[in-house]
Every structure is written in C-alpha cells, then in structure tokens.
Design a protein around this motif. Sequence first.
Motif, PDB file in Angstrom:
ATOM      1  N   CYS A  46       0.834  -1.200   0.000  1.00 41.96           N
ATOM      2  CA  CYS A  46       0.000   0.000   0.000  1.00 41.96           C
ATOM      3  C   CYS A  46       0.870   1.250   0.000  1.00 41.96           C
ATOM      4  O   CYS A  46       1.931   1.291   0.623  1.00 41.96           O
ATOM      5  CB  CYS A  46      -0.913   0.032   1.223  1.00 41.96           C
ATOM      6  N   VAL A  47       0.396   2.284  -0.692  1.00 40.53           N
ATOM      7  CA  VAL A  47       1.094   3.567  -0.713  1.00 40.53           C
ATOM      8  C   VAL A  47       0.848   4.288   0.609  1.00 40.53           C
ATOM      9  O   VAL A  47      -0.293   4.486   1.012  1.00 40.53           O
ATOM     10  CB  VAL A  47       0.603   4.448  -1.878  1.00 40.53           C
ATOM     11  N   VAL A  48       1.942   4.672   1.280  1.00 39.50           N
ATOM     12  CA  VAL A  48       1.815   5.460   2.509  1.00 39.50           C
ATOM     13  C   VAL A  48       2.372   6.867   2.318  1.00 39.50           C
ATOM     14  O   VAL A  48       2.206   7.721   3.195  1.00 39.50           O
ATOM     15  CB  VAL A  48       2.519   4.747   3.698  1.00 39.50           C
ATOM     16  N   ASP A  49       3.041   7.102   1.188  1.00 41.41           N
ATOM     17  CA  ASP A  49       3.573   8.428   0.863  1.00 41.41           C
ATOM     18  C   ASP A  49       3.618   8.547  -0.656  1.00 41.41           C
ATOM     19  O   ASP A  49       4.482   7.956  -1.316  1.00 41.41           O
ATOM     20  CB  ASP A  49       4.969   8.606   1.462  1.00 41.41           C
ATOM     21  N   VAL A  50       2.678   9.306  -1.224  1.00 39.68           N
ATOM     22  CA  VAL A  50       2.565   9.433  -2.677  1.00 39.68           C
ATOM     23  C   VAL A  50       3.817  10.052  -3.285  1.00 39.68           C
ATOM     24  O   VAL A  50       4.323   9.591  -4.317  1.00 39.68           O
ATOM     25  CB  VAL A  50       1.317  10.258  -3.062  1.00 39.68           C
ATOM     26  N   LYS A  51       4.357  11.084  -2.647  1.00 38.85           N
ATOM     27  CA  LYS A  51       5.523  11.782  -3.195  1.00 38.85           C
ATOM     28  C   LYS A  51       6.735  10.859  -3.285  1.00 38.85           C
ATOM     29  O   LYS A  51       7.403  10.782  -4.322  1.00 38.85           O
ATOM     30  CB  LYS A  51       5.850  13.002  -2.331  1.00 38.85           C
ATOM     31  N   LYS A  52       7.012  10.130  -2.199  1.00 39.50           N
ATOM     32  CA  LYS A  52       8.176   9.238  -2.194  1.00 39.50           C
ATOM     33  C   LYS A  52       7.982   8.079  -3.172  1.00 39.50           C
ATOM     34  O   LYS A  52       8.928   7.653  -3.841  1.00 39.50           O
ATOM     35  CB  LYS A  52       8.430   8.711  -0.786  1.00 39.50           C
ATOM     36  N   THR A  53       6.753   7.585  -3.255  1.00 45.97           N
ATOM     37  CA  THR A  53       6.474   6.488  -4.189  1.00 45.97           C
ATOM     38  C   THR A  53       6.644   6.954  -5.630  1.00 45.97           C
ATOM     39  O   THR A  53       7.239   6.252  -6.460  1.00 45.97           O
ATOM     40  CB  THR A  53       5.049   5.942  -3.980  1.00 45.97           C
ATOM     41  N   SER A  54       6.158   8.141  -5.945  1.00 44.63           N
ATOM     42  CA  SER A  54       6.283   8.658  -7.318  1.00 44.63           C
ATOM     43  C   SER A  54       7.742   8.912  -7.678  1.00 44.63           C
ATOM     44  O   SER A  54       8.155   8.692  -8.823  1.00 44.63           O
ATOM     45  CB  SER A  54       5.464   9.945  -7.485  1.00 44.63           C
ATOM     46  N   GLU A  55       8.536   9.345  -6.711  1.00 42.23           N
ATOM     47  CA  GLU A  55       9.967   9.559  -6.964  1.00 42.23           C
ATOM     48  C   GLU A  55      10.675   8.240  -7.260  1.00 42.23           C
ATOM     49  O   GLU A  55      11.536   8.165  -8.152  1.00 42.23           O
ATOM     50  CB  GLU A  55      10.604  10.252  -5.756  1.00 42.23           C
ATOM     51  N   ALA A  56      10.319   7.176  -6.513  1.00 44.24           N
ATOM     52  CA  ALA A  56      10.913   5.860  -6.750  1.00 44.24           C
ATOM     53  C   ALA A  56      10.503   5.322  -8.120  1.00 44.24           C
ATOM     54  O   ALA A  56      11.315   4.738  -8.851  1.00 44.24           O
ATOM     55  CB  ALA A  56      10.499   4.890  -5.649  1.00 44.24           C
ATOM     56  N   ILE A  57       9.233   5.533  -8.495  1.00 46.66           N
ATOM     57  CA  ILE A  57       8.752   5.112  -9.811  1.00 46.66           C
ATOM     58  C   ILE A  57       9.487   5.879 -10.902  1.00 46.66           C
ATOM     59  O   ILE A  57       9.921   5.307 -11.910  1.00 46.66           O
ATOM     60  CB  ILE A  57       7.227   5.328  -9.932  1.00 46.66           C
ATOM     61  N   GLY A  58       9.648   7.187 -10.699  1.00 52.27           N
ATOM     62  CA  GLY A  58      10.335   8.018 -11.677  1.00 52.27           C
ATOM     63  C   GLY A  58      11.780   7.589 -11.895  1.00 52.27           C
ATOM     64  O   GLY A  58      12.274   7.596 -13.029  1.00 52.27           O
ATOM     65  N   ALA A  59      12.461   7.189 -10.807  1.00 51.06           N
ATOM     66  CA  ALA A  59      13.855   6.750 -10.919  1.00 51.06           C
ATOM     67  C   ALA A  59      13.952   5.452 -11.723  1.00 51.06           C
ATOM     68  O   ALA A  59      14.822   5.300 -12.591  1.00 51.06           O
ATOM     69  CB  ALA A  59      14.445   6.550  -9.530  1.00 51.06           C
ATOM     70  N   ALA A  60      13.055   4.497 -11.449  1.00 51.58           N
ATOM     71  CA  ALA A  60      13.050   3.234 -12.196  1.00 51.58           C
ATOM     72  C   ALA A  60      12.676   3.468 -13.654  1.00 51.58           C
ATOM     73  O   ALA A  60      13.238   2.847 -14.563  1.00 51.58           O
ATOM     74  CB  ALA A  60      12.077   2.249 -11.545  1.00 51.58           C
ATOM     75  N   LEU A  61      11.730   4.376 -13.878  1.00 54.11           N
ATOM     76  CA  LEU A  61      11.300   4.710 -15.237  1.00 54.11           C
ATOM     77  C   LEU A  61      12.451   5.312 -16.050  1.00 54.11           C
ATOM     78  O   LEU A  61      12.682   4.918 -17.197  1.00 54.11           O
ATOM     79  CB  LEU A  61      10.127   5.686 -15.183  1.00 54.11           C
ATOM     80  N   ALA A  62      13.176   6.252 -15.451  1.00 60.10           N
ATOM     81  CA  ALA A  62      14.280   6.910 -16.158  1.00 60.10           C
ATOM     82  C   ALA A  62      15.355   5.910 -16.558  1.00 60.10           C
ATOM     83  O   ALA A  62      15.899   5.966 -17.666  1.00 60.10           O
ATOM     84  CB  ALA A  62      14.875   8.009 -15.272  1.00 60.10           C
ATOM     85  N   GLU A  63      15.655   4.969 -15.681  1.00 62.89           N
ATOM     86  CA  GLU A  63      16.674   3.955 -15.977  1.00 62.89           C
ATOM     87  C   GLU A  63      16.222   3.033 -17.102  1.00 62.89           C
ATOM     88  O   GLU A  63      17.007   2.698 -18.003  1.00 62.89           O
ATOM     89  CB  GLU A  63      16.967   3.146 -14.707  1.00 62.89           C
TER      90      GLU A  63
END
Length: 205
Positions: A46-63
């Motif tokens: 479950c998402v407990v922090d939208v900002k931190k989750t989106s940043e982690a998704i963005g990092a994986a996406l960029a790679e």
Amino acid sequence: MAKNVPIGVLDVGSQKVTMLVAEQRANGLAVLGVGTSVSRGMRAGCVVDVKKTSEAIGAALAEAELMAGCEIHKVAISVSGEHMKGINSHGVAAAVNREVSKASALRAIEGAKAVSLPKEMAVLQFLLRQFVLDGQSGILDPVGMEGVRLEAHLHVTSVVESVIRNLCKSCHAAGLSVTSQVPASLAAAEAVLTPEDKEMGVAVA
C-alpha cells in the motif's frame, strides 16, 4: 508496416520498484530495458507516501527508458498485498432448446459477476474457472453442447479501491498513465507456467 509501440510494465513493491520496457514481436515479447530503484513510500503493498512512491517510480522509469532508448507514457501495473481478496462465485443460465448458445454462456458469466462486496472494495479481475453443465464439471467451452442447466464458475479478485487510486496517483505524478492493473500472482503464473502445468495444477511460490 507500423513500428510496434513499446509496452511499459511496472511492479511497485515494498522493497523495490521495477520498470520493464518490452516490444511485441512475431516470436513473443522482447525486453528493451529494465529499471529498478529502492522503494520508498510503500508498506505491505500500500502507498503510505505518494511523493516518495512517485519519486521511486520516476527513478526506475528513467533507468528503463535510458536502456530502451525510448520514452514510456503508459504502463500496466501489477498489484499485490494483504488488501487483496479472492472469492469464488457462480451464475446460472438455462440452455434454450437444450443446446448451449453463446448468449446462454454470457448470461451465466454475467450472473457470476454479480457479487456483493464491501463498500471500500472494488473488483480487480474476473477469472473464468470452469462451466458446469447439468452437473458435469470441468467444461471450458460449453457452446454447442446439449444440456439444460449451465453454471459459470468464476474467481473474483478484489482490492481496496483507495489502494489502487493512490498507486495510480503515484504513477501519474511520475508522468505515467495506468492502462491496466493485474494481480501480481497471476502475472507470475502466466510468465512461468506452461499450459500443461495449468491443467495439472501447480503452486507458484
């Protein structure tokens, strides 16, 4: 001939976020790029922090985009966690003139889909298990068979709706549009099991 559009698949776990970019080819899917990042903002699926989750998704996406050499804007996500529930349901329809038609099969399936769920839950997926015709089980395609009473047996996977909404919100914040959601357990089974495995019955751990 139009070039195939790359497919994006995302798995957001509590420990790691994985982004996969693939392309449909004549002999199956070809992996173009993979990206991973440390998961932050997730707990027990479950998402407990939208900002931190989106940043982690963005990092994986960029790679993944860097390895694939293309941009991804749409993604399918796998869903897992204790918030998911599975129940079996069945619906019944009569075979007109003692022969099962496509319409009869669809009526039985629609009856099985009419499940009652708690207000906070939403259906993630309906999976057809089998048809039963006049007590005969194990039927996968009853159309054209003779009989009177047709049952459709489904497995219904449901999730807490707010969990899905927050996961989609995290994806949107990372610049991704969610096209579909798939139970992670089913995705794993589809990836590794052969048709023979499925027919015999196995467990995927």
